[in-house]
Design a protein around this motif. Structure first.
Motif, PDB file in Angstrom:
ATOM      1  N   ASP A  91       1.170  -1.430   0.207  1.00 64.08           N
ATOM      2  CA  ASP A  91       0.006   0.113  -0.031  1.00 64.08           C
ATOM      3  C   ASP A  91       0.846   1.325   0.037  1.00 64.08           C
TER       4      ASP A  91
ATOM      5  N   VAL B 177      -4.905  -1.792  -1.662  1.00 61.38           N
ATOM      6  CA  VAL B 177      -3.806  -2.233  -2.731  1.00 61.38           C
ATOM      7  C   VAL B 177      -4.525  -2.304  -3.990  1.00 61.38           C
TER       8      VAL B 177
ATOM      9  N   ASP C 285      -0.876   1.678  -6.564  1.00 56.94           N
ATOM     10  CA  ASP C 285       0.305   0.863  -5.998  1.00 56.94           C
ATOM     11  C   ASP C 285       1.144   0.178  -6.716  1.00 56.94           C
TER      12      ASP C 285
END
Length: 70
Positions: free
Chosen positions: A47, A54, A58
């Motif tokens: 993250d 996520v 990311d």
């Protein structure tokens, strides 16, 4: 998802072998759930924008550091 016994330098290096390679990317894929989905403790390393999920944002940041196996 295998348990990460320690947090390695470099964040995305889940197996602590000094690189961000396909093994680490496989772990990243299992954490990829999309925006606004809670991130598990084992996936927090991925993250990168600390927004609690996520997602593709990311992944983009992490791929910049992809080294392949060393």
């Amino acid at each position: 998802l295998p348990a990460a016994p320690e947090v390695c330098e470099g964040g995305a290096d889940a197996d602590c072998d000094g690189d961000f390679d396909l093994t680490d990317f496989k772990n990243l894929q299992s954490c990829l759930q999309g925006p606004a989905k809670d991130v598990s403790p084992l996936c927090q390393r991925y993250d990168t924008d600390a927004d609690g999920d996520v997602d593709v944002a990311d992944v983009g940041r992490l791929l910049v550091g992809y080294t392949g196996s060393r």
